[in-house]
Design an enzyme around this catalytic site. Structure first.
Site, mmCIF file in Angstrom:
data_model
loop_
_atom_site.group_PDB
_atom_site.id
_atom_site.type_symbol
_atom_site.label_atom_id
_atom_site.label_comp_id
_atom_site.label_asym_id
_atom_site.label_seq_id
_atom_site.Cartn_x
_atom_site.Cartn_y
_atom_site.Cartn_z
ATOM 1 N N HIS A 96 35.293 40.306 33.679
ATOM 2 C CA HIS A 96 33.922 40.886 33.144
ATOM 3 C C HIS A 96 33.037 40.911 34.346
ATOM 4 O O HIS A 96 33.143 40.046 35.376
ATOM 5 C CB HIS A 96 33.616 40.199 31.929
ATOM 6 C CG HIS A 96 33.179 38.970 31.976
ATOM 7 N ND1 HIS A 96 31.816 38.497 32.655
ATOM 8 C CD2 HIS A 96 33.841 37.742 32.086
ATOM 9 C CE1 HIS A 96 31.684 37.248 32.611
ATOM 10 N NE2 HIS A 96 32.824 36.664 32.326
ATOM 11 N N CYS A 109 36.740 32.420 33.220
ATOM 12 C CA CYS A 109 37.033 34.011 33.241
ATOM 13 C C CYS A 109 36.802 34.439 34.736
ATOM 14 O O CYS A 109 36.510 33.656 35.984
ATOM 15 C CB CYS A 109 35.808 34.598 32.503
ATOM 16 S SG CYS A 109 35.988 34.627 30.768
#
Length: 385
Positions: A96, A109
């Site tokens: 992301h 992440c």
């Protein structure tokens, strides 16, 4: 922070690259803090990233994109914004947009610069491969007779020839063969166009126990249900076999017991297992042999290039995810013996974008409903950056 001129030039490639035919594969290196996006063998674009910081290191492994959301907030970290989110595990790892310093800084992440995250979001589809390595890694071409090749429709027909003089074949046999051929052609023509996901790994303890139970039953020693668990019935069957072969009836599972059972049934001890998924669902699985089984394999990914219907000689690419000090992709591949009938079944179902993973580490616990194979090797290369 700004990236170097070469990387900046790569990330500046425009959307013209997106329109080219072929499936995308993302190769992410923790040590380089970089993602490379491939279409076939061609490097389409690259970007710097920020993976998990010490204590939250992003696990290396084989993933695929499971879900995409343009606007998303973290369910774990106080609703932190995760724009252009592309999920690779249901437990919380995703690509992301976010802050990207020149070092690992996330909670696991893979952060991307916002312009690149937006661009990548527009390029990918659910199911795209994501391969995360601890070391620098690039897809490289590989040619090996052990890699699968697709078959042409006429080969499906010609591979089923009736033996001997057709007039000597009984009518009911000829009819059965014809019906089999028609059914096989129908399955070939109606097969899914989704890529195959093929995994070869070591057999689990439960699978080995099921082998033991099956052999005991074949030899006349009733183990009860073939369930892969060492219960009372199986223990009693082992003792019965041991008494019949002049061995102390301990009821224990040992290497000597396994070797004796395989000798008694006249079959080799199969050490590996092959699994196939398609469209994020299990398709079939079967035992395969791993030669020199005591030596580790590492974890390697083999990806097929795109090809047109009727092509029978297509290109593959290889990449080592972990264990580069253990074996090369070719060395691992050449230790796997796949029966001809299983190889033919895979070749008939092979589709552009298919992949093969060879690993010591089995099917990752993240693999499940709605996923391709997820493999997270636990090898020395997993040391934190």
């Amino acid at each position: 922070m700004a990236s170097g001129p070469t990387l900046a030039a790569e990330t500046a490639k425009d959307a013209g690259d997106i329109a080219e035919a072929g499936r995308l594969r993302l190769v992410i290196s923790r040590s380089e803090q970089r993602v490379d996006v491939y279409r076939g063998l061609k490097l389409v674009t690259s970007s710097r990233i920020s993976s998990g910081k010490p204590g939250h290191a992003t696990p290396v492994g084989v993933y695929s994109i499971l879900e995409k959301r343009k606007w998303h907030r973290s369910n774990i970290y106080s609703g932190a914004p995760m724009p252009f989110m592309q999920r690779i595990t249901w437990s919380g790892i995703a690509l992301h947009a976010g802050h990207v310093p020149n070092y690992p800084a996330s909670h696991g992440c893979i952060r991307l610069p916002k312009p690149f995250a937006q661009k990548l979001f527009g390029m990918t589809e659910v199911g795209a491969d994501v391969i995360l390595t601890a070391e620098p890694a690039r897809l490289t071409p590989i040619h090996d007779a052990n890699l699968f090749q697709p078959v042409a429709p006429d080969a499906v027909v010609s591979s089923h020839e009736e033996p001997g003089d057709a007039e000597a074949v009984p009518p009911h046999v000829a009819l059965a063969d014809f019906e089999y051929l028609v059914d096989r052609m129908a399955r070939y023509q109606n097969r899914s166009t989704k890529p195959l996901r093929i995994l070869v790994t070591r057999r689990t303890g439960r699978q080995r126990m099921m082998d033991i139970q099956s052999m005991l039953k074949e030899l006349g020693h009733d183990p009860g249900e073939i369930d892969g668990y060492l219960g009372g019935n199986t223990g009693g069957a082992i003792q019965s076999f041991q008494r019949a072969t002049g061995v102390a009836p301990t009821g224990m599972v040992t290497d000597e017991l396994v070797a004796a059972l395989h000798k008694a049934v006249g079959r080799p001890d199969i050490k590996g297992h092959l699994y196939v998924r398609q469209n994020r669902k299990p398709l079939f699985d079967a035992p395969v042999q791993i030669r020199d089984v005591e030596a580790p394999l590492g974890t390697h990914v083999f990806s097929i290039a795109d090809f047109q219907p009727g092509e029978t000689n297509v290109s593959w690419m290889a990449l080592t995810v972990a264990g580069s000090h253990i074996s090369s992709p070719r060395e691992a591949l050449d230790r796997i013996d796949i029966p001809d009938d299983l190889r033919a079944r895979i070749s008939e179902a092979l589709m552009p974008g298919s992949s093969l993973v060879i690993t010591d580490d089995g099917i990752g616990r993240e693999t499940g409903r709605g996923t391709d194979f997820i493999v997270q090797p636990k090898l020395p290369t997993l040391a934190q950056n």
